[in-house]
Design a protein around this motif. Structure first.
Motif, PDB file in Angstrom:
ATOM      1  N   ILE A   1      47.660  32.373  35.063  1.00 13.43           N
ATOM      2  CA  ILE A   1      48.747  31.447  34.746  1.00 13.43           C
ATOM      3  C   ILE A   1      49.256  31.851  33.381  1.00 13.43           C
ATOM      4  CG2 ILE A   1      49.360  29.069  34.193  1.00 13.43           C
ATOM      5  CD1 ILE A   1      47.193  28.112  36.056  1.00 13.43           C
ATOM      6  N   SER A   2      50.562  32.013  33.288  1.00 11.87           N
ATOM      7  CA  SER A   2      51.130  32.267  31.964  1.00 11.87           C
ATOM      8  C   SER A   2      52.154  31.186  31.655  1.00 11.87           C
ATOM      9  CB  SER A   2      51.770  33.657  31.896  1.00 11.87           C
ATOM     10  OG  SER A   2      52.864  33.752  32.777  1.00 11.87           O
ATOM     11  N   VAL A   3      52.207  30.791  30.401  1.00 11.47           N
ATOM     12  CA  VAL A   3      53.146  29.768  29.943  1.00 11.47           C
ATOM     13  C   VAL A   3      53.961  30.373  28.818  1.00 11.47           C
ATOM     14  CG1 VAL A   3      53.399  27.446  28.989  1.00 11.47           C
ATOM     15  CG2 VAL A   3      51.470  27.967  30.497  1.00 11.47           C
ATOM     16  N   SER A   4      55.278  30.312  28.980  1.00 14.36           N
ATOM     17  CA  SER A   4      56.158  30.876  27.966  1.00 14.36           C
ATOM     18  C   SER A   4      57.508  30.182  28.036  1.00 14.36           C
ATOM     19  CB  SER A   4      56.334  32.378  28.200  1.00 14.36           C
ATOM     20  OG  SER A   4      57.231  32.928  27.270  1.00 14.36           O
ATOM     21  N   GLY A   5      58.006  29.763  26.892  1.00 16.07           N
ATOM     22  CA  GLY A   5      59.330  29.170  26.826  1.00 16.07           C
ATOM     23  C   GLY A   5      59.502  27.941  27.697  1.00 16.07           C
ATOM     24  N   GLY A   6      58.421  27.167  27.905  1.00 15.84           N
ATOM     25  CA  GLY A   6      58.514  25.955  28.712  1.00 15.84           C
ATOM     26  C   GLY A   6      58.413  26.193  30.209  1.00 15.84           C
ATOM     27  N   PHE A   7      58.095  27.430  30.605  1.00 14.83           N
ATOM     28  CA  PHE A   7      57.951  27.758  32.023  1.00 14.83           C
ATOM     29  C   PHE A   7      56.534  28.245  32.302  1.00 14.83           C
ATOM     30  CE2 PHE A   7      62.456  27.908  31.401  1.00 14.83           C
ATOM     31  CZ  PHE A   7      62.963  27.364  32.575  1.00 14.83           C
ATOM     32  N   VAL A   8      56.069  27.994  33.526  1.00 17.37           N
ATOM     33  CA  VAL A   8      54.748  28.416  33.969  1.00 17.37           C
ATOM     34  C   VAL A   8      54.928  29.410  35.101  1.00 17.37           C
ATOM     35  CG1 VAL A   8      52.589  27.642  35.045  1.00 17.37           C
ATOM     36  CG2 VAL A   8      53.701  26.218  33.326  1.00 17.37           C
ATOM     37  N   LYS A   9      54.124  30.486  35.085  1.00 19.47           N
ATOM     38  CA  LYS A   9      54.118  31.468  36.171  1.00 19.47           C
ATOM     39  C   LYS A   9      52.711  31.511  36.763  1.00 19.47           C
ATOM     40  CE  LYS A   9      57.702  34.469  34.299  1.00 19.47           C
ATOM     41  NZ  LYS A   9      58.068  35.846  33.957  1.00 19.47           N
TER      42      LYS A   9
END
Length: 113
Positions: free
Chosen positions: A36-44
């Motif tokens: 799980i990656s979190v960046s700029g208010g988004f989750v992948k």
């Protein structure tokens, strides 16, 4: 474009209808999630299936292949995690009820909310 209604539910005070196009399949098989990656208010989220076992330097290695990557706003991820947790508990409860009743089938119907 042909559509099919698959859910018609109330979310608090709001009525929501969920449709799918019948001309295409939206299902993707996955065996798990890894990463799980979190960046700029988004989750992948990386959703994978296991392709095969490989041997690397004499060591067995499970090869996983990304089937799809889900990308969503952080607040959607948190809401989805809560929804999945509630549904998992509901499914476990219904399966237990069926087992206690002596049912051989392991399929259950849960609400679409």
């Amino acid at each position: 474009m042909t559509e099919r209604l698959i859910a018609d539910v109330m979310e608090g005070e709001r009525r929501v209808r969920l449709y799918e196009e019948t001309a295409r399949s939206l299902e993707t098989f996955m065996e798990g999630m890894q990463g799980i990656s979190v960046s700029g208010g988004f989750v992948k989220l990386n959703c994978y299936s296991t392709a095969q076992q490989e041997v690397v330097d004499g060591t067995p290695v499970e090869r996983r292949e990304v089937q799809t990557r889900l990308v969503m706003p952080l607040n959607t991820f948190i809401a989805c995690a809560g929804f999945m947790q509630r549904m998992a508990i509901e499914i476990q409860n219904r399966l237990q009820e069926q087992q206690n009743a002596g049912a051989a089938d392991d399929s259950v119907t849960v609400p679409n909310d």
